[in-house]
Design a protein around this motif. Sequence first.
Motif, PDB file in Angstrom:
ATOM      1  N   GLU A   1     -14.283   8.480  -3.306  1.00 41.64           N
ATOM      2  CA  GLU A   1     -13.257   8.330  -4.345  1.00 41.64           C
ATOM      3  C   GLU A   1     -12.224   9.435  -4.145  1.00 41.64           C
ATOM      4  OE1 GLU A   1     -15.206   8.080  -8.175  1.00 41.64           O
ATOM      5  OE2 GLU A   1     -16.872   6.924  -7.333  1.00 41.64           O
ATOM      6  N   CYS A   2     -10.971   9.046  -3.965  1.00 44.76           N
ATOM      7  CA  CYS A   2      -9.967  10.010  -3.483  1.00 44.76           C
ATOM      8  C   CYS A   2      -8.702  10.056  -4.339  1.00 44.76           C
ATOM      9  CB  CYS A   2      -9.532   9.648  -2.068  1.00 44.76           C
ATOM     10  SG  CYS A   2     -10.880   9.472  -0.918  1.00 44.76           S
ATOM     11  N   VAL A   3      -8.014  11.196  -4.250  1.00 44.78           N
ATOM     12  CA  VAL A   3      -6.719  11.395  -4.894  1.00 44.78           C
ATOM     13  C   VAL A   3      -5.731  11.845  -3.831  1.00 44.78           C
ATOM     14  CG1 VAL A   3      -5.461  12.857  -6.532  1.00 44.78           C
ATOM     15  CG2 VAL A   3      -7.708  11.958  -7.145  1.00 44.78           C
TER      16      VAL A   3
ATOM     17  N   GLY B   1      -1.130  12.232  -6.595  1.00 53.27           N
ATOM     18  CA  GLY B   1      -1.924  11.894  -7.775  1.00 53.27           C
ATOM     19  C   GLY B   1      -2.416  10.455  -7.732  1.00 53.27           C
ATOM     20  N   ALA B   2      -1.820   9.634  -6.852  1.00 53.48           N
ATOM     21  CA  ALA B   2      -2.298   8.245  -6.727  1.00 53.48           C
ATOM     22  C   ALA B   2      -3.757   8.259  -6.293  1.00 53.48           C
ATOM     23  CB  ALA B   2      -1.448   7.488  -5.720  1.00 53.48           C
ATOM     24  N   GLU B   3      -4.476   7.243  -6.719  1.00 47.54           N
ATOM     25  CA  GLU B   3      -5.912   7.210  -6.434  1.00 47.54           C
ATOM     26  C   GLU B   3      -6.253   6.085  -5.462  1.00 47.54           C
ATOM     27  OE1 GLU B   3      -7.465   8.942 -10.715  1.00 47.54           O
ATOM     28  OE2 GLU B   3      -7.518   6.772 -10.394  1.00 47.54           O
ATOM     29  N   CYS B   4      -7.315   6.293  -4.727  1.00 49.96           N
ATOM     30  CA  CYS B   4      -7.788   5.232  -3.834  1.00 49.96           C
ATOM     31  C   CYS B   4      -9.268   5.443  -3.559  1.00 49.96           C
ATOM     32  CB  CYS B   4      -6.996   5.236  -2.519  1.00 49.96           C
ATOM     33  SG  CYS B   4      -7.127   6.744  -1.560  1.00 49.96           S
ATOM     34  N   VAL B   5      -9.884   4.433  -2.989  1.00 52.66           N
ATOM     35  CA  VAL B   5     -11.287   4.540  -2.583  1.00 52.66           C
ATOM     36  C   VAL B   5     -11.380   4.165  -1.112  1.00 52.66           C
ATOM     37  CG1 VAL B   5     -13.557   3.437  -2.818  1.00 52.66           C
ATOM     38  CG2 VAL B   5     -12.322   4.178  -4.851  1.00 52.66           C
ATOM     39  N   LEU B   6     -12.154   4.925  -0.372  1.00 55.51           N
ATOM     40  CA  LEU B   6     -12.433   4.592   1.029  1.00 55.51           C
ATOM     41  C   LEU B   6     -13.896   4.188   1.118  1.00 55.51           C
ATOM     42  CD1 LEU B   6     -10.569   7.566   2.690  1.00 55.51           C
ATOM     43  CD2 LEU B   6     -10.098   5.154   3.166  1.00 55.51           C
ATOM     44  N   ALA B   7     -14.136   2.940   1.510  1.00 51.69           N
ATOM     45  CA  ALA B   7     -15.499   2.419   1.563  1.00 51.69           C
ATOM     46  C   ALA B   7     -15.870   2.166   3.013  1.00 51.69           C
ATOM     47  CB  ALA B   7     -15.586   1.129   0.758  1.00 51.69           C
TER      48      ALA B   7
ATOM     49  N   LYS C   1     -17.673   0.009 -10.564  1.00 50.28           N
ATOM     50  CA  LYS C   1     -16.909   1.102 -11.141  1.00 50.28           C
ATOM     51  C   LYS C   1     -17.023   2.355 -10.277  1.00 50.28           C
ATOM     52  CE  LYS C   1     -16.497   3.139 -15.609  1.00 50.28           C
ATOM     53  NZ  LYS C   1     -15.064   3.320 -15.467  1.00 50.28           N
ATOM     54  N   SER C   2     -15.915   3.048 -10.163  1.00 50.90           N
ATOM     55  CA  SER C   2     -15.974   4.384  -9.575  1.00 50.90           C
ATOM     56  C   SER C   2     -16.160   5.360 -10.729  1.00 50.90           C
ATOM     57  CB  SER C   2     -14.675   4.709  -8.840  1.00 50.90           C
ATOM     58  OG  SER C   2     -14.481   3.821  -7.764  1.00 50.90           O
ATOM     59  N   LEU C   3     -16.681   6.542 -10.448  1.00 51.95           N
ATOM     60  CA  LEU C   3     -16.909   7.493 -11.547  1.00 51.95           C
ATOM     61  C   LEU C   3     -15.765   8.480 -11.700  1.00 51.95           C
ATOM     62  CD1 LEU C   3     -20.481   8.952 -11.942  1.00 51.95           C
ATOM     63  CD2 LEU C   3     -19.257   7.262 -13.315  1.00 51.95           C
ATOM     64  N   TYR C   4     -15.057   8.750 -10.618  1.00 50.34           N
ATOM     65  CA  TYR C   4     -14.087   9.854 -10.646  1.00 50.34           C
ATOM     66  C   TYR C   4     -12.644   9.398 -10.510  1.00 50.34           C
ATOM     67  CZ  TYR C   4     -18.387  12.442 -10.213  1.00 50.34           C
ATOM     68  OH  TYR C   4     -19.640  12.933 -10.444  1.00 50.34           O
ATOM     69  N   VAL C   5     -12.418   8.131 -10.157  1.00 56.88           N
ATOM     70  CA  VAL C   5     -11.060   7.592 -10.110  1.00 56.88           C
ATOM     71  C   VAL C   5     -11.062   6.232 -10.801  1.00 56.88           C
ATOM     72  CG1 VAL C   5     -10.426   8.781  -7.978  1.00 56.88           C
ATOM     73  CG2 VAL C   5     -11.394   6.474  -7.847  1.00 56.88           C
TER      74      VAL C   5
ATOM     75  N   VAL D   1       0.839  -1.205   0.000  1.00 53.86           N
ATOM     76  CA  VAL D   1       0.000   0.000   0.000  1.00 53.86           C
ATOM     77  C   VAL D   1       0.872   1.252   0.000  1.00 53.86           C
ATOM     78  CG1 VAL D   1      -1.851   1.241   1.184  1.00 53.86           C
ATOM     79  CG2 VAL D   1      -1.836  -1.241   1.174  1.00 53.86           C
ATOM     80  N   VAL D   2       2.007   1.185   0.698  1.00 50.78           N
ATOM     81  CA  VAL D   2       2.926   2.332   0.695  1.00 50.78           C
ATOM     82  C   VAL D   2       3.344   2.635  -0.737  1.00 50.78           C
ATOM     83  CG1 VAL D   2       5.250   3.084   1.376  1.00 50.78           C
ATOM     84  CG2 VAL D   2       3.729   2.043   3.081  1.00 50.78           C
ATOM     85  N   ARG D   3       3.689   1.586  -1.485  1.00 53.56           N
ATOM     86  CA  ARG D   3       4.075   1.750  -2.890  1.00 53.56           C
ATOM     87  C   ARG D   3       2.898   2.354  -3.689  1.00 53.56           C
ATOM     88  NH1 ARG D   3       4.467  -3.489  -5.372  1.00 53.56           N
ATOM     89  NH2 ARG D   3       5.128  -4.308  -3.363  1.00 53.56           N
ATOM     90  N   ASN D   4       1.713   1.834  -3.430  1.00 52.40           N
ATOM     91  CA  ASN D   4       0.550   2.253  -4.226  1.00 52.40           C
ATOM     92  C   ASN D   4       0.159   3.716  -3.989  1.00 52.40           C
ATOM     93  OD1 ASN D   4       0.492  -0.345  -5.107  1.00 52.40           O
ATOM     94  ND2 ASN D   4      -1.337  -0.963  -3.957  1.00 52.40           N
ATOM     95  N   LEU D   5       0.456   4.225  -2.803  1.00 49.69           N
ATOM     96  CA  LEU D   5      -0.030   5.582  -2.481  1.00 49.69           C
ATOM     97  C   LEU D   5       1.074   6.611  -2.333  1.00 49.69           C
ATOM     98  CD1 LEU D   5      -2.996   4.995   0.000  1.00 49.69           C
ATOM     99  CD2 LEU D   5      -3.047   5.390  -2.458  1.00 49.69           C
ATOM    100  N   SER D   6       2.318   6.229  -2.610  1.00 49.31           N
ATOM    101  CA  SER D   6       3.432   7.142  -2.326  1.00 49.31           C
ATOM    102  C   SER D   6       3.481   8.368  -3.223  1.00 49.31           C
ATOM    103  CB  SER D   6       4.764   6.403  -2.412  1.00 49.31           C
ATOM    104  OG  SER D   6       4.971   5.754  -1.189  1.00 49.31           O
ATOM    105  N   ALA D   7       2.977   8.253  -4.447  1.00 51.43           N
ATOM    106  CA  ALA D   7       3.126   9.383  -5.381  1.00 51.43           C
ATOM    107  C   ALA D   7       1.882  10.264  -5.348  1.00 51.43           C
ATOM    108  CB  ALA D   7       3.341   8.844  -6.784  1.00 51.43           C
TER     109      ALA D   7
END
Lengths: 294, 288
Positions: free
Chosen positions: A142-144, A86-92, A125-129, A78-84
């Motif tokens: 949906e987050c950036v 502009g990376a996108e994620c979803v919180l549910a 599907k998310s609409l914004y990420v 997850v650290v790799r996935n969110l380190s940059a």
Amino acid sequence: MAMTSKRFFSADEIESLQQGEVMDPMAHALRAPMAQLLLVTRDVPPGDSLCVRSTSLCPLTWKPYSQSINIPLDDERVVRNLSAPGAECVLAEPTRDQLRELAICGQRAPEGVCEADIARLQLCKSLYVDVPSIADCPINLECVVDHVERYHTHLIAFTRVVGASIDDRYLFSEREEIISVFPPNLVDDVLDANGHLRRRVSLLRDIIPCPTFPYAQKAGWGNDFNAWMCELRDEGYISGAECELVLAWRKRWDDLFMDAASPERAALKARLTEVSRLIVQGRWGKLHDYLREA
Amino acid sequence: MGRLYYGSDELLGQPAFPGVQDPTLVYYHFRPARPANLLVTRDPDSGELNLAAGTFGPLTDHPYTICLHLHSSPHSALSLSAVGAECVVALPGRDLIRETWIPALPLPRGIFEAEVAELSLLDSQVVSVPGIAECPVNLECVVEFVRDLYGRATAVFLKVVAASIDEEMLTRDRAGQIGHYPTYEVDDATNIWGGSIERLGVNGELLECPGFPAGAKRGFNSDMTAWVADLRQEGYLSEAEGAALSGWIEELSSAAGRNPALRERVTRALASAAWEEWDDLHAQLSGE
Ligand SMILES: Cc1cc2nc3c(=O)[nH]c(=O)nc-3n(C[C@H](O)[C@H](O)[C@H](O)COP(=O)(O)O)c2cc1C
């Protein structure tokens, strides 16, 4: 109010409560149960797998809507996935009926395997990420990532909500119902009879309103003491003369604010404190007496 | 049944929906309730104490750190703008609803809200600002990091350097503690003037998540390979089955997850274990 006796902890004592596999119940008692959400990220590089974790968050701003997520640094995926940025994620937000799913996503699956599949959570599907949402969860944010900060043992990702979705089943639900269903708050980890770790969560139950006018401005939130005093005058809680007197004290107080040594400032502070105290406690008779004597 | 999607602008505009009377109902669906706190700081200019109400979130457990988010204008933001600044974060109980709201009133800067709320101060052990005696938990904190947020607010990272708890809370079980503190900022209701009434919530039910064998004995944050070892140790998987599943996982890891067939096999097996479908799991592990 009755005073109860206190037990104090030094920094070292706090730290020692947190050692070991399970935190001491005292360490939990010093904490607040925090909402548990499911964090969906997409594996990089170009990995086509998704990764889901249970996580908690801290709200940061409402405009824009942003929050921080804390990720253990040893969770390399997850650290790799969110380190940059502009990376996108979803919180549910999971419900009380998805505690098994929450527990499954609290563990780390092997690289290439998505915890949501093990938990049999349906994605949508998310609409914004580009990262999917969890269809089975009532709310998806949906987050950036705007910024990341390494802090002690965690990566803190500052994320901004760019879109959100809701299961329409909950659209018209009253808050009392919503809070009894989602999200669960992480309370603690305890050992069961076999010495295995069990996570405990809670749901909110009671909702209690804070005071409103005349104990606050009619607007509720607002940053205008003078407007509040005028509202009290208009509704007959204080007279026009009383209102004028309080506003004059307030003006003089602002003028003298930086003059810490001024005896007049000290007297004004005592007066404004007393007036405010009597208003918020609703002691109108005492308030009139006080203003008359002043 | 379906999903409704909102863009960020719609979210900020507080989305309503035809037929929904309460203009804030839908909006607050998207804001999970967060624990409330009372925050004691000292005004850096005047040296006077200030009490604010806020909400906070978690950062790390080792050391114990928490995050505050403060609007740029409030007085407490000024007091906590520098690393090393001190404060006390006090967790209010359900008997302090009125007192938690009072610091949010527009009192002139410098008027100490704790006096207005008739709250008593609690001497701190380490930091130079006091806590709130009526709050069951007081966390003495030092600012470690501050970051501007969109020019509108600041995130403040605090390290807890000392703490206290009411002895009375220690006589309660965990359910009794969380049913009393902290309170949570839940939403705003609307008063007869169209203004807002802040509403605070308190935890009720305490529920247990499933543990072993549906997950590793060590629980959350552990690797699923540890769980497979646990299942083998406790006889849910035979030696041969455990070795087979561990072997698949190892092979998948060495392929960096890029083996769709193997990925599918591992996912299915772990899902069967997670849902405690042992017959299915045995069949998968023996049928290869
Ligand atoms: C329960 C509750 C939670 C609040 N949470 C926050 C918050 O997290 N951040 C913030 O800036 N203001 C928050 N507020 C509003 C502040 O308390 C309010 O702006 C107050 O006037 C700030 O006080 P100060 O100007 O003395 O710092 C909250 C208010 C209440 C009652």
